[in-house]
Design a protein around this motif. Structure first.
Motif, PDB file in Angstrom:
ATOM      1  N   GLN A   8       0.811  -1.218   0.000  1.00  0.00           N
ATOM      2  CA  GLN A   8       0.000   0.000   0.000  1.00  0.00           C
ATOM      3  C   GLN A   8       0.844   1.268   0.000  1.00  0.00           C
ATOM      4  O   GLN A   8       0.418   2.298  -0.489  1.00  0.00           O
ATOM      5  CB  GLN A   8      -0.939  -0.001   1.210  1.00  0.00           C
ATOM      6  CG  GLN A   8      -2.030  -1.030   1.127  1.00  0.00           C
ATOM      7  CD  GLN A   8      -2.958  -0.774  -0.038  1.00  0.00           C
ATOM      8  OE1 GLN A   8      -3.338   0.349  -0.291  1.00  0.00           O
ATOM      9  NE2 GLN A   8      -3.302  -1.824  -0.750  1.00  0.00           N
ATOM     10  N   GLU A   9       2.055   1.205   0.564  1.00  0.00           N
ATOM     11  CA  GLU A   9       2.881   2.403   0.656  1.00  0.00           C
ATOM     12  C   GLU A   9       3.771   2.588  -0.574  1.00  0.00           C
ATOM     13  O   GLU A   9       4.590   3.499  -0.620  1.00  0.00           O
ATOM     14  CB  GLU A   9       3.728   2.377   1.935  1.00  0.00           C
ATOM     15  CG  GLU A   9       4.791   1.300   1.966  1.00  0.00           C
ATOM     16  CD  GLU A   9       4.288  -0.033   2.484  1.00  0.00           C
ATOM     17  OE1 GLU A   9       5.137  -0.893   2.694  1.00  0.00           O
ATOM     18  OE2 GLU A   9       3.086  -0.216   2.672  1.00  0.00           O
ATOM     19  N   LYS A  13       0.922   2.743  -5.920  1.00  0.00           N
ATOM     20  CA  LYS A  13      -0.386   2.764  -5.243  1.00  0.00           C
ATOM     21  C   LYS A  13      -0.669   4.140  -4.644  1.00  0.00           C
ATOM     22  O   LYS A  13      -1.817   4.576  -4.626  1.00  0.00           O
ATOM     23  CB  LYS A  13      -0.428   1.682  -4.169  1.00  0.00           C
ATOM     24  CG  LYS A  13      -0.592   0.293  -4.744  1.00  0.00           C
ATOM     25  CD  LYS A  13      -1.706  -0.408  -4.072  1.00  0.00           C
ATOM     26  CE  LYS A  13      -1.921  -1.758  -4.697  1.00  0.00           C
ATOM     27  NZ  LYS A  13      -2.713  -2.618  -3.891  1.00  0.00           N
ATOM     28  N   THR A  14       0.355   4.831  -4.166  1.00  0.00           N
ATOM     29  CA  THR A  14       0.163   6.175  -3.635  1.00  0.00           C
ATOM     30  C   THR A  14      -0.299   7.118  -4.734  1.00  0.00           C
ATOM     31  O   THR A  14      -1.216   7.922  -4.534  1.00  0.00           O
ATOM     32  CB  THR A  14       1.460   6.692  -2.992  1.00  0.00           C
ATOM     33  OG1 THR A  14       1.836   5.801  -1.946  1.00  0.00           O
ATOM     34  CG2 THR A  14       1.278   8.085  -2.421  1.00  0.00           C
ATOM     35  N   ARG A  17      -3.947   6.389  -5.497  1.00  0.00           N
ATOM     36  CA  ARG A  17      -4.830   6.935  -4.451  1.00  0.00           C
ATOM     37  C   ARG A  17      -4.945   8.450  -4.562  1.00  0.00           C
ATOM     38  O   ARG A  17      -6.020   9.017  -4.407  1.00  0.00           O
ATOM     39  CB  ARG A  17      -4.296   6.570  -3.060  1.00  0.00           C
ATOM     40  CG  ARG A  17      -4.742   5.252  -2.539  1.00  0.00           C
ATOM     41  CD  ARG A  17      -4.444   5.106  -1.059  1.00  0.00           C
ATOM     42  NE  ARG A  17      -3.105   5.508  -0.668  1.00  0.00           N
ATOM     43  CZ  ARG A  17      -2.040   4.708  -0.686  1.00  0.00           C
ATOM     44  NH1 ARG A  17      -2.151   3.471  -1.077  1.00  0.00           N
ATOM     45  NH2 ARG A  17      -0.862   5.149  -0.307  1.00  0.00           N
ATOM     46  N   ALA A  37      -9.263  -1.251   6.200  1.00  0.00           N
ATOM     47  CA  ALA A  37      -8.195  -0.867   5.271  1.00  0.00           C
ATOM     48  C   ALA A  37      -6.964  -1.742   5.484  1.00  0.00           C
ATOM     49  O   ALA A  37      -6.764  -2.325   6.543  1.00  0.00           O
ATOM     50  CB  ALA A  37      -7.829   0.594   5.495  1.00  0.00           C
ATOM     51  N   GLN A  38      -6.131  -1.812   4.445  1.00  0.00           N
ATOM     52  CA  GLN A  38      -4.901  -2.586   4.568  1.00  0.00           C
ATOM     53  C   GLN A  38      -3.802  -1.714   5.162  1.00  0.00           C
ATOM     54  O   GLN A  38      -3.684  -0.547   4.825  1.00  0.00           O
ATOM     55  CB  GLN A  38      -4.461  -3.094   3.205  1.00  0.00           C
ATOM     56  CG  GLN A  38      -5.398  -4.099   2.609  1.00  0.00           C
ATOM     57  CD  GLN A  38      -4.894  -4.595   1.271  1.00  0.00           C
ATOM     58  OE1 GLN A  38      -3.919  -4.114   0.740  1.00  0.00           O
ATOM     59  NE2 GLN A  38      -5.599  -5.564   0.719  1.00  0.00           N
ATOM     60  N   TRP A  39      -3.003  -2.314   6.029  1.00  0.00           N
ATOM     61  CA  TRP A  39      -1.863  -1.621   6.613  1.00  0.00           C
ATOM     62  C   TRP A  39      -0.601  -2.374   6.261  1.00  0.00           C
ATOM     63  O   TRP A  39      -0.590  -3.597   6.145  1.00  0.00           O
ATOM     64  CB  TRP A  39      -1.984  -1.576   8.130  1.00  0.00           C
ATOM     65  CG  TRP A  39      -2.891  -0.521   8.662  1.00  0.00           C
ATOM     66  CD1 TRP A  39      -3.779   0.238   7.969  1.00  0.00           C
ATOM     67  CD2 TRP A  39      -3.003  -0.122  10.019  1.00  0.00           C
ATOM     68  NE1 TRP A  39      -4.445   1.076   8.814  1.00  0.00           N
ATOM     69  CE2 TRP A  39      -3.985   0.880  10.068  1.00  0.00           C
ATOM     70  CE3 TRP A  39      -2.380  -0.513  11.177  1.00  0.00           C
ATOM     71  CZ2 TRP A  39      -4.342   1.505  11.266  1.00  0.00           C
ATOM     72  CZ3 TRP A  39      -2.734   0.094  12.360  1.00  0.00           C
ATOM     73  CH2 TRP A  39      -3.704   1.103  12.398  1.00  0.00           C
ATOM     74  N   SER A  40       0.488  -1.617   6.167  1.00  0.00           N
ATOM     75  CA  SER A  40       1.792  -2.244   5.946  1.00  0.00           C
ATOM     76  C   SER A  40       2.353  -2.676   7.302  1.00  0.00           C
ATOM     77  O   SER A  40       1.820  -2.344   8.360  1.00  0.00           O
ATOM     78  CB  SER A  40       2.737  -1.252   5.275  1.00  0.00           C
ATOM     79  OG  SER A  40       3.061  -0.198   6.172  1.00  0.00           O
TER      80      SER A  40
END
Length: 108
Positions: A8-9, A13-14, A17, A37-40
């Motif tokens: 996600q980071e 993907k950033t 978004r 939501a997904q977290w790293s």
């Protein structure tokens, strides 16, 4: 297909978004649920560190003779908010954990 498996980071993907219009995002998603939501791994680590700092503060307050407030852990993905969680175990769950309860009659 490859983009779906990026963290996600990641820069890709950033950028995706950031390109979404906020009104479109709100319309598509409805209610924002940070617990879904997904977290790293980094975000999970930061949440754990935050919780440990808050717990340390609670210990310091208790050591000073005062009563600390109730500890509220930072919400994490996949864990519903406390308001949505059921407290305690069902009788079926207790029987599964404790062999002594397995032969007990069920309550009507």
């Amino acid at each position: 297909m490859l983009i779906e498996h990026l963290p996600q980071e990641s820069a890709t993907k950033t950028a995706i978004r950031n390109a979404i219009d906020p009104a479109e995002l709100e319309q598509a998603s409805g209610e924002h649920r940070p617990d879904l939501a997904q977290w790293s791994a980094l975000e999970m680590l930061l949440a754990t560190i935050r919780d440990e700092i808050v717990l340390s503060r609670h210990v310091a307050i208790a050591a000073a003779g005062q009563k600390p407030g109730e500890f509220q852990p930072m919400p994490r993905p996949g864990i519903p908010p406390k308001s949505a969680q059921k407290r305690g175990m069902t009788d079926e769950q207790r029987r599964a954990l404790d062999p002594r309860l397995r032969d007990q009659p069920t309550e009507a």
